[in-house]
Design a protein around this motif. Sequence first.
Motif, PDB file in Angstrom:
ATOM      1  N   VAL A 168      -4.746   6.538  -1.285  1.00 48.75           N
ATOM      2  CA  VAL A 168      -4.183   5.219  -0.982  1.00 48.75           C
ATOM      3  C   VAL A 168      -4.110   4.477  -2.303  1.00 48.75           C
ATOM      4  O   VAL A 168      -5.092   4.479  -3.044  1.00 48.75           O
ATOM      5  CB  VAL A 168      -5.110   4.323  -0.129  1.00 48.75           C
ATOM      6  CG1 VAL A 168      -4.318   3.333   0.685  1.00 48.75           C
ATOM      7  CG2 VAL A 168      -6.099   5.093   0.662  1.00 48.75           C
ATOM      8  N   ILE A 169      -3.013   3.844  -2.563  1.00 45.65           N
ATOM      9  CA  ILE A 169      -2.900   3.032  -3.773  1.00 45.65           C
ATOM     10  C   ILE A 169      -2.516   1.620  -3.348  1.00 45.65           C
ATOM     11  O   ILE A 169      -1.461   1.416  -2.742  1.00 45.65           O
ATOM     12  CB  ILE A 169      -1.859   3.630  -4.745  1.00 45.65           C
ATOM     13  CG1 ILE A 169      -2.293   5.046  -5.145  1.00 45.65           C
ATOM     14  CG2 ILE A 169      -1.720   2.758  -5.986  1.00 45.65           C
ATOM     15  CD1 ILE A 169      -1.156   5.976  -5.447  1.00 45.65           C
ATOM     16  N   GLU A 170      -3.391   0.667  -3.603  1.00 42.52           N
ATOM     17  CA  GLU A 170      -3.123  -0.738  -3.275  1.00 42.52           C
ATOM     18  C   GLU A 170      -2.536  -1.422  -4.493  1.00 42.52           C
ATOM     19  O   GLU A 170      -3.173  -1.446  -5.548  1.00 42.52           O
ATOM     20  CB  GLU A 170      -4.425  -1.449  -2.880  1.00 42.52           C
ATOM     21  CG  GLU A 170      -4.892  -1.101  -1.483  1.00 42.52           C
ATOM     22  CD  GLU A 170      -6.051  -1.975  -1.035  1.00 42.52           C
ATOM     23  OE1 GLU A 170      -6.457  -1.842   0.130  1.00 42.52           O
ATOM     24  OE2 GLU A 170      -6.552  -2.783  -1.858  1.00 42.52           O
ATOM     25  N   LEU A 171      -1.334  -1.950  -4.326  1.00 45.62           N
ATOM     26  CA  LEU A 171      -0.642  -2.582  -5.451  1.00 45.62           C
ATOM     27  C   LEU A 171      -0.590  -4.085  -5.232  1.00 45.62           C
ATOM     28  O   LEU A 171      -0.244  -4.551  -4.139  1.00 45.62           O
ATOM     29  CB  LEU A 171       0.790  -2.039  -5.555  1.00 45.62           C
ATOM     30  CG  LEU A 171       0.943  -0.534  -5.772  1.00 45.62           C
ATOM     31  CD1 LEU A 171       2.353  -0.085  -5.426  1.00 45.62           C
ATOM     32  CD2 LEU A 171       0.609  -0.154  -7.194  1.00 45.62           C
ATOM     33  N   ASP A 172      -0.915  -4.823  -6.274  1.00 47.18           N
ATOM     34  CA  ASP A 172      -0.786  -6.276  -6.254  1.00 47.18           C
ATOM     35  C   ASP A 172       0.433  -6.597  -7.113  1.00 47.18           C
ATOM     36  O   ASP A 172       0.384  -6.463  -8.337  1.00 47.18           O
ATOM     37  CB  ASP A 172      -2.065  -6.882  -6.833  1.00 47.18           C
ATOM     38  CG  ASP A 172      -2.155  -8.364  -6.546  1.00 47.18           C
ATOM     39  OD1 ASP A 172      -1.219  -8.903  -5.921  1.00 47.18           O
ATOM     40  OD2 ASP A 172      -3.153  -8.973  -6.965  1.00 47.18           O
ATOM     41  N   LEU A 173       1.529  -6.979  -6.458  1.00 44.20           N
ATOM     42  CA  LEU A 173       2.818  -7.065  -7.148  1.00 44.20           C
ATOM     43  C   LEU A 173       3.327  -8.500  -7.214  1.00 44.20           C
ATOM     44  O   LEU A 173       2.928  -9.356  -6.417  1.00 44.20           O
ATOM     45  CB  LEU A 173       3.855  -6.215  -6.397  1.00 44.20           C
ATOM     46  CG  LEU A 173       3.547  -4.722  -6.295  1.00 44.20           C
ATOM     47  CD1 LEU A 173       4.403  -4.071  -5.222  1.00 44.20           C
ATOM     48  CD2 LEU A 173       3.760  -4.046  -7.634  1.00 44.20           C
ATOM     49  N   ALA A 174       4.242  -8.733  -8.157  1.00 45.49           N
ATOM     50  CA  ALA A 174       4.902 -10.037  -8.242  1.00 45.49           C
ATOM     51  C   ALA A 174       5.702 -10.254  -6.961  1.00 45.49           C
ATOM     52  O   ALA A 174       6.280  -9.306  -6.418  1.00 45.49           O
ATOM     53  CB  ALA A 174       5.821 -10.065  -9.458  1.00 45.49           C
ATOM     54  N   ARG A 197       0.848  -1.191   0.000  1.00 43.28           N
ATOM     55  CA  ARG A 197       0.000   0.000   0.000  1.00 43.28           C
ATOM     56  C   ARG A 197       0.875   1.229   0.000  1.00 43.28           C
ATOM     57  O   ARG A 197       1.862   1.276   0.734  1.00 43.28           O
ATOM     58  CB  ARG A 197      -0.850   0.039   1.270  1.00 43.28           C
ATOM     59  CG  ARG A 197      -2.156  -0.590   1.062  1.00 43.28           C
ATOM     60  CD  ARG A 197      -3.155  -0.180   2.135  1.00 43.28           C
ATOM     61  NE  ARG A 197      -4.248  -1.136   2.046  1.00 43.28           N
ATOM     62  CZ  ARG A 197      -4.796  -1.752   3.061  1.00 43.28           C
ATOM     63  NH1 ARG A 197      -4.405  -1.497   4.276  1.00 43.28           N
ATOM     64  NH2 ARG A 197      -5.756  -2.628   2.879  1.00 43.28           N
ATOM     65  N   MET A 218       8.477   3.560  -8.150  1.00 42.87           N
ATOM     66  CA  MET A 218       7.138   3.799  -8.711  1.00 42.87           C
ATOM     67  C   MET A 218       6.555   5.098  -8.161  1.00 42.87           C
ATOM     68  O   MET A 218       5.927   5.875  -8.875  1.00 42.87           O
ATOM     69  CB  MET A 218       6.190   2.642  -8.350  1.00 42.87           C
ATOM     70  CG  MET A 218       6.543   1.325  -8.972  1.00 42.87           C
ATOM     71  SD  MET A 218       5.383   0.036  -8.432  1.00 42.87           S
ATOM     72  CE  MET A 218       6.305  -1.435  -8.889  1.00 42.87           C
TER      73      MET A 218
END
Lengths: 76, 76
Positions: free
Chosen positions: B41-47, B4, B58
């Motif tokens: 808020v930025i929720e990132l789904d990452l490798a 996040r 980023m």
Amino acid sequence: MKARVYVMLKNGVLDPQGEAVRHALGTLGFDGVQGVRQGKVIELDLADGTTEDAIAQMCEKLLANTVIESYRIEVQ
Amino acid sequence: MKARVYVMLKNGVLDPQGEAVRHALGTLGFDGVQGVRQGKVIELDLADGTTEDAIAQMCEKLLANTVIESYRIEVQ
């Protein structure tokens, strides 16, 4: 007292803003970004003794659109 | 993995959106709201294995405007 409210789109609701960020990150060369959801943080500076119930009322009435958004309150 | 990113306007930068929320809360009868700041808020789904350094990159390149905004990363 301070409180923070986090407002996110509910799961299943399309998030074009997040999708645009995901695409832009890919364009910039960041691989492996599988998903992005974007929401809001609202920092409130409140009179001492404001209850969490009152903050929940603020969320229900103004800060979040509860049809498509969920919110989380964090009192500090 | 999930991460996040919280992006807030730096102190001293005018926040008209937060000011509008503060005013609207007052209009709705919520007293004692002394200040409101609004951020993202930025929720990132990452490798898996993405480093916090990469996430900071980023932020620097896309997610935050570091002239007026500060960011905080929370890896989950």
